[in-house]
Design a protein around this motif. Sequence first.
Motif, mmCIF file in Angstrom:
data_model
loop_
_atom_site.group_PDB
_atom_site.id
_atom_site.type_symbol
_atom_site.label_atom_id
_atom_site.label_comp_id
_atom_site.label_asym_id
_atom_site.label_seq_id
_atom_site.Cartn_x
_atom_site.Cartn_y
_atom_site.Cartn_z
ATOM 1 N N PRO A 241 -13.342 67.519 49.938
ATOM 2 C CA PRO A 241 -14.402 68.507 50.162
ATOM 3 C C PRO A 241 -14.136 69.830 49.452
ATOM 4 O O PRO A 241 -15.073 70.469 48.956
ATOM 5 C CB PRO A 241 -14.398 68.682 51.685
ATOM 6 N N GLU A 242 -12.879 70.252 49.390
ATOM 7 C CA GLU A 242 -12.562 71.535 48.766
ATOM 8 C C GLU A 242 -12.936 71.516 47.281
ATOM 9 O O GLU A 242 -13.597 72.436 46.773
ATOM 10 C CB GLU A 242 -11.068 71.839 48.921
ATOM 11 N N ARG A 245 -16.809 71.370 46.765
ATOM 12 C CA ARG A 245 -17.497 72.665 46.866
ATOM 13 C C ARG A 245 -17.376 73.443 45.561
ATOM 14 O O ARG A 245 -18.352 74.046 45.082
ATOM 15 C CB ARG A 245 -16.914 73.477 48.020
ATOM 16 N N GLU A 249 -20.511 74.584 43.069
ATOM 17 C CA GLU A 249 -20.752 75.986 42.726
ATOM 18 C C GLU A 249 -20.820 76.168 41.208
ATOM 19 O O GLU A 249 -21.698 76.869 40.692
ATOM 20 C CB GLU A 249 -19.646 76.860 43.312
ATOM 21 N N GLY A 465 -20.523 67.806 55.547
ATOM 22 C CA GLY A 465 -19.198 67.902 54.959
ATOM 23 C C GLY A 465 -18.778 66.697 54.164
ATOM 24 O O GLY A 465 -17.780 66.739 53.430
#
Length: 503
Positions: A241-242, A245, A249, A465
């Motif tokens: 997930p990190e 993201r 972006e 998530g």
Amino acid sequence: MSGLLHKHLSAWFGAPERFGSLVDGELLQGHGATVEIIDPASATPLLEYRDCAAPGTLDAIDAAERGFSAWQAVTASARGRVLWRMGELIRQRAESLAILEAVVAGKPIRDTRVEVLKVAEMFDYYAGWADKLHGDVIPVPTSHLNYTRREALGVVAQITPWNAPIFTAGWQLAPALAAGNAVVLKPSELTPVTSVCLGLLLHEAGLPNGAVNVLAGLGQTVGHTLVAESRIAKTIFVGSPETGRAIAETAARNLRPCLLELGGKSANIVFPDADLHRAAKGAQAACFAAAGQSCTAGSRLLVHRRVAEPLLDLVVGGAKRLKVGAPLDETTEIGPINNARQFERISKMVADGRSAGVQVLTGGGRPDGAGDGYFYAPTVLGGVTADMTVAREEIFGPVLSCLLFDDEEEALALANHSPFDLAGAVWTADVGRAHRVAARVRAGSFWINGYRTLSVMSPFGGMHGSGYGRSSGYEGLLEYTQPKSVWVETASDAPQPFGYADD
């Protein structure tokens, strides 16, 4: 390097030292630092290669643009025949692919053989879709003929993980190519070998040069360049997930869409009327298969308090009998964790759980006789509550957290008490309850009295998530297309409500 690995690398690349990135139909050495692949079973070096790096990545995108034009010039039916031939070639080289996957990824050979054949099925399935991807005629309330076309996006970037490298590569390559796109694929730097092999087979099957490029390299070089490049029409990412993201972006700054398949902390719910022996085996398969290194792992076992003791006895007893061992051992059921960083993360999370009061019912560290490899014993944690870290964060290892509930509403609340919404399951003999729970648990995939069944024919993906978008199935094919609306005026003297023209 073992003689067996040397043999199979030489069969694909001529010699192990020739392994590199596939760009424009050729194997090329990278421009960057040396990357070392470590054997998960022994923690010793397996193979070295040069990072493709940013210059090589830009060359691959140039090649993909040319490859896209060439692939678009091929009829849809002919594209389908190339993909069908790809399935045949995978089956012909299946054992070699399975061995390379087992050694480099650390997965049991019994698992990689199945996964390789699943990849062949993926190309079979999308071969059939290649000439059936059509639009619609829309009965608009004017004199126009209005129809839609499903068109390829262009050059897409695919970034795949280390836990199932060949499976996730095939999962994305097949629909992207069936829809007519060109691909730049970046597998994990830890496990790039079988993905490059797939690229070689695709060219042997008849894919134009550049239509698929496979880059062996690091995330901070190859991955960053791909995601930031404005010529990439869409980014597909399977991983944490990190990182997801950060990719979303960056892509958003270029106004480019993403498909994100991220983490999971799936709930596996057992009610008192379930067949406990089947549920216990299902719980083990849900969490311990692939050494727990699966985004769909049923790592939260939610058990009705009334049957908690007998069910946990079965689960713990079964976990103790699972064989942890070398990937190429035909009897191995659980191989090593893929890499040292992940092994340390699992160890730390279990240790933190102990400090928080969790009971380790079995496992909790290296199994006896494991040696220096990244082996972790199947672990069952009791006394877990919903707000503990081991119940909320993805461990990505063979660690099962057990939580108790008293009624259906509490089970649903526990199941949905998670930032991840990828998968889940329920075990019950009550048909009504089974469908009620399936409807109310937030998950992209849900099983009733089973677990881990997946098919390329059915859509897969998560929410919140766990990411967004869908892989596989018809829905996965549509992710690689965009609709165009075409308007044709059919009236012989259609009125023009605006503008002037000389008589």
